[in-house]
Design an enzyme around this catalytic site. Structure first.
Site, PDB file in Angstrom:
ATOM      1  N   HIS A   1      24.964  35.458  42.835  1.00 27.47           N
ATOM      2  CA  HIS A   1      25.685  35.505  44.152  1.00 27.47           C
ATOM      3  C   HIS A   1      24.904  36.574  45.264  1.00 27.47           C
ATOM      4  O   HIS A   1      24.946  36.447  46.230  1.00 27.47           O
ATOM      5  CB  HIS A   1      26.999  35.793  44.080  1.00 27.47           C
ATOM      6  CG  HIS A   1      27.667  37.078  43.716  1.00 27.47           C
ATOM      7  ND1 HIS A   1      27.758  37.753  42.732  1.00 27.47           N
ATOM      8  CD2 HIS A   1      27.450  38.377  44.637  1.00 27.47           C
ATOM      9  CE1 HIS A   1      28.178  38.862  42.651  1.00 27.47           C
ATOM     10  NE2 HIS A   1      27.846  39.358  43.908  1.00 27.47           N
TER      11      HIS A   1
ATOM     12  N   ASP B   1      26.879  33.561  36.700  1.00 27.14           N
ATOM     13  CA  ASP B   1      26.439  34.246  38.004  1.00 27.14           C
ATOM     14  C   ASP B   1      25.447  35.224  37.662  1.00 27.14           C
ATOM     15  O   ASP B   1      25.346  36.273  37.975  1.00 27.14           O
ATOM     16  CB  ASP B   1      27.728  35.180  38.404  1.00 27.14           C
ATOM     17  CG  ASP B   1      27.473  35.830  39.912  1.00 27.14           C
ATOM     18  OD1 ASP B   1      26.629  35.163  40.494  1.00 27.14           O
ATOM     19  OD2 ASP B   1      28.301  36.611  40.370  1.00 27.14           O
TER      20      ASP B   1
ATOM     21  N   GLY C   1      27.402  45.995  46.314  1.00 31.78           N
ATOM     22  CA  GLY C   1      26.394  46.420  46.177  1.00 31.78           C
ATOM     23  C   GLY C   1      25.727  46.674  44.875  1.00 31.78           C
ATOM     24  O   GLY C   1      24.711  46.764  44.550  1.00 31.78           O
ATOM     25  N   ASN C   2      26.955  46.898  44.136  1.00 30.76           N
ATOM     26  CA  ASN C   2      26.414  47.236  42.596  1.00 30.76           C
ATOM     27  C   ASN C   2      26.283  45.957  41.957  1.00 30.76           C
ATOM     28  O   ASN C   2      25.899  45.834  40.538  1.00 30.76           O
ATOM     29  CB  ASN C   2      27.636  47.797  41.822  1.00 30.76           C
ATOM     30  CG  ASN C   2      27.655  49.399  41.913  1.00 30.76           C
ATOM     31  OD1 ASN C   2      28.346  50.060  42.453  1.00 30.76           O
ATOM     32  ND2 ASN C   2      26.425  50.082  41.579  1.00 30.76           N
ATOM     33  N   SER C   3      26.454  44.648  42.470  1.00 30.20           N
ATOM     34  CA  SER C   3      26.480  43.619  41.861  1.00 30.20           C
ATOM     35  C   SER C   3      24.948  43.330  41.273  1.00 30.20           C
ATOM     36  O   SER C   3      23.976  43.251  42.110  1.00 30.20           O
ATOM     37  CB  SER C   3      26.879  42.426  42.616  1.00 30.20           C
ATOM     38  OG  SER C   3      28.356  42.260  43.120  1.00 30.20           O
TER      39      SER C   3
ATOM     40  N   LEU D   1      28.681  18.745  23.143  1.00 29.31           N
ATOM     41  CA  LEU D   1      29.576  18.290  22.085  1.00 29.31           C
ATOM     42  C   LEU D   1      30.073  16.727  22.540  1.00 29.31           C
ATOM     43  O   LEU D   1      29.947  15.843  21.863  1.00 29.31           O
ATOM     44  CB  LEU D   1      30.518  19.117  21.611  1.00 29.31           C
ATOM     45  CG  LEU D   1      31.273  18.512  20.570  1.00 29.31           C
ATOM     46  CD1 LEU D   1      30.283  18.291  19.054  1.00 29.31           C
ATOM     47  CD2 LEU D   1      32.263  19.645  19.974  1.00 29.31           C
ATOM     48  N   GLY D   2      30.517  16.559  23.838  1.00 30.47           N
ATOM     49  CA  GLY D   2      30.821  15.444  24.214  1.00 30.47           C
ATOM     50  C   GLY D   2      32.506  15.097  23.940  1.00 30.47           C
ATOM     51  O   GLY D   2      32.776  14.005  23.638  1.00 30.47           O
ATOM     52  N   VAL D   3      33.174  16.204  24.318  1.00 28.83           N
ATOM     53  CA  VAL D   3      34.624  15.787  24.221  1.00 28.83           C
ATOM     54  C   VAL D   3      35.478  16.652  25.247  1.00 28.83           C
ATOM     55  O   VAL D   3      34.930  17.439  25.728  1.00 28.83           O
ATOM     56  CB  VAL D   3      35.306  16.274  22.578  1.00 28.83           C
ATOM     57  CG1 VAL D   3      34.590  15.730  21.445  1.00 28.83           C
ATOM     58  CG2 VAL D   3      34.712  17.870  22.597  1.00 28.83           C
TER      59      VAL D   3
ATOM     60  N   ILE E   1      39.059  18.729  25.319  1.00 26.87           N
ATOM     61  CA  ILE E   1      39.732  19.605  24.290  1.00 26.87           C
ATOM     62  C   ILE E   1      41.059  20.144  25.282  1.00 26.87           C
ATOM     63  O   ILE E   1      40.921  20.412  26.548  1.00 26.87           O
ATOM     64  CB  ILE E   1      39.019  20.569  23.743  1.00 26.87           C
ATOM     65  CG1 ILE E   1      38.150  21.503  24.694  1.00 26.87           C
ATOM     66  CG2 ILE E   1      38.080  19.677  22.810  1.00 26.87           C
ATOM     67  CD1 ILE E   1      37.337  22.410  24.107  1.00 26.87           C
TER      68      ILE E   1
END
Length: 460
Positions: free
Chosen positions: A96, A126, A197-199, A254-256, A258
């Site tokens: 960001h 992020d 600003g710390n991001s 995995l394709g599920v 859940i």
């Protein structure tokens, strides 16, 4: 007379450091301030229309000329932080901080400034990886193991809070394993002061290793109140490695679909405790190819017990694409091991398999639900595919358990007792079978706008 003597167990406690100065001196050359510039499009609001020859024509022309600058594209700037992870100029920050930027300028502790290019980003965590070109090797900091960090350990944050330049704050780890909004979240919570600003800046342990990337704060006023969050190095290091190697992430898939196992679902499934990830749907993909079924409970992944859906998502996402993994599922009262070759999540396409269709529409009631067998008219009303099957919920008693658990008219029940249903008599049969087996509840697979979830309804 007997006397009980209390024995105090001594626990070694590490004293608070007398000063963070030596640590700050050690790591400061590798911490950077980041300034980004973005072109903001000009405002295109309505313009006054003045008839030619009007006495106000000259007035409006002068007015528009004076305000012409306000209609031109302008530059917007944002500030953030980051840290160097290699001597050849790779820099970690938050996505960001640099999202949408046209120009990125990195300022080092020495005051030197260098332009940076984006190597890759991952909005899911992020995180972003930048690169600068330098004539000399750069100072850098190593990753630490956030798994070894403990609640109560001292930490130090560095960055560019509120655009005030290089700044250091200290505190302790307040909690671990925090989740904010993402599937891959694993945040360290700290009371070290973190502000805007710390991001993107580093969270250090006392050995000068980065155990977190400062990302967010919880605050009613926008300033630090001692609740800050840093993405753990356990997650960040793997993401950054992939961005460095591929310019993008490559997570296992995995394709599920859940959901978490609640106490009542566990009882309906025959599990001894609420644990694992309950499979609600198995579209075409790796899991389907390996024989996984709707209603399976994934209880172990590569030898590690699965606590809940979040645990499974993180483990699968952190596994290499193409890896063959051993998954233990609980199915019909027994465990079964499946070997699944993971696909790539970013490339996955989701599909919903069809259910069995019913021929003659019949209505009925059960468990506080008014049910109708599927018809073409109902498919059209609900926007379902032509081959959709199951039982349509036409009404729900307001005082029923089903209503309390969110079942509503328009939902479609495709399974009961982990078996497909297409007729009202199927539900009645499943209820009888569950009671004969001593079950206290019946497990229903309920779909709403294609999204499945399991609901356990009491039979008592």
């Amino acid at each position: 007379m007997a006397f009980a003597i209390a024995q105090v167990i001594a626990t070694p406690v590490r004293a608070a450091p007398e000063s963070f100065a030596d640590l700050a001196d050690k790591v400061s050359p590798a911490v950077v301030n980041i300034t980004t510039s973005t072109t903001v499009a000009a405002s295109t609001g309505p313009q006054p229309i003045v008839p030619e020859g009007s006495p106000f024509e000259d007035f409006f022309r002068d007015f528009l000329d004076r305000n012409e600058d306000g209609q031109r594209p302008r530059r917007s700037q944002a500030l953030g932080s980051g840290f160097v992870i290699s001597e050849d100029g790779f820099i970690v920050t938050n996505n960001h901080v640099i999202a949408g930027a046209d120009e990125i300028l990195v300022e080092f502790y020495s005051g030197e400034e260098l332009p940076a290019e984006v190597i890759g980003t991952d909005p899911n965590t992020d995180l972003a990886l930048l690169k600068v070109e330098s004539d000399v090797p750069l100072s850098f900091v190593p990753w630490g193991d956030s798994e070894n960090a403990r609640v109560g350990d001292w930490v130090m944050a560095m960055g560019n809070p509120l655009g005030q330049g290089f700044s250091v704050s200290s505190g302790i780890i307040s909690a671990r394993g925090r989740a904010l909004s993402g599937s891959y979240d694993d945040y360290i919570q700290t009371d070290a002061a973190i502000n805007r600003g710390n991001s993107g800046g580093p969270l250090f342990n006392m050995d000068g290793e980065v155990i977190g990337v400062n990302t967010a704060i919880l605050s009613p006023n926008g300033g630090s109140i001692g609740i800050g969050f840093a993405m753990s190095s356990r997650v960040a290091e793997g993401v950054i490695q992939q961005l460095s190697e591929y310019g993008e992430t490559r997570r296992g898939w995995l394709g599920v679909r859940i959901q978490d196992v609640t106490d009542d679902l566990a009882e309906g499934l025959g599990l001894d405790e609420a644990r694992g990830a309950l499979v609600t749907d198995v579209p075409e993909g790796p899991a389907a190819d390996a024989g996984m079924q709707s209603g399976d409970v994934i209880i172990a992944f590569e030898g590690a017990d699965i606590d809940d859906t979040r645990d499974l998502v993180r483990r699968v996402g952190n596994t290499e694409v193409g890896a063959v993994v051993r998954i233990v599922v609980f199915r019909n009262g027994e465990t079964e091991t499946l070997d699944v070759t993971l696909g790539r999540r970013e490339d996955a396409e989701r599909a919903v398999p069809a259910s069995v269709n019913a021929e003659e529409p019949i209505e009925g009631e059960a468990l506080g639900l008014s049910l109708s067998e599927m018809t073409d008219e109902l498919r059209t009303q609900l926007g379902l595919p032509a081959d959709a099957g199951g039982l349509v919920v036409t009404d729900v008693a307001g005082d029923s358990e089903a209503y309390e658990k969110g079942v509503r008219a328009g939902d479609v029940i495709t399974e009961a007792g982990q078996q497909p249903v297409s007729a009202v008599s199927d539900i009645e049969d499943r209820i009888a079978e569950a009671k004969d087996a001593g079950r206290k509840s019946l497990l229903l697979l309920v779909r709403r706008e294609g999204d499945p979830r399991f609901v356990a309804l009491s039979l008592e």
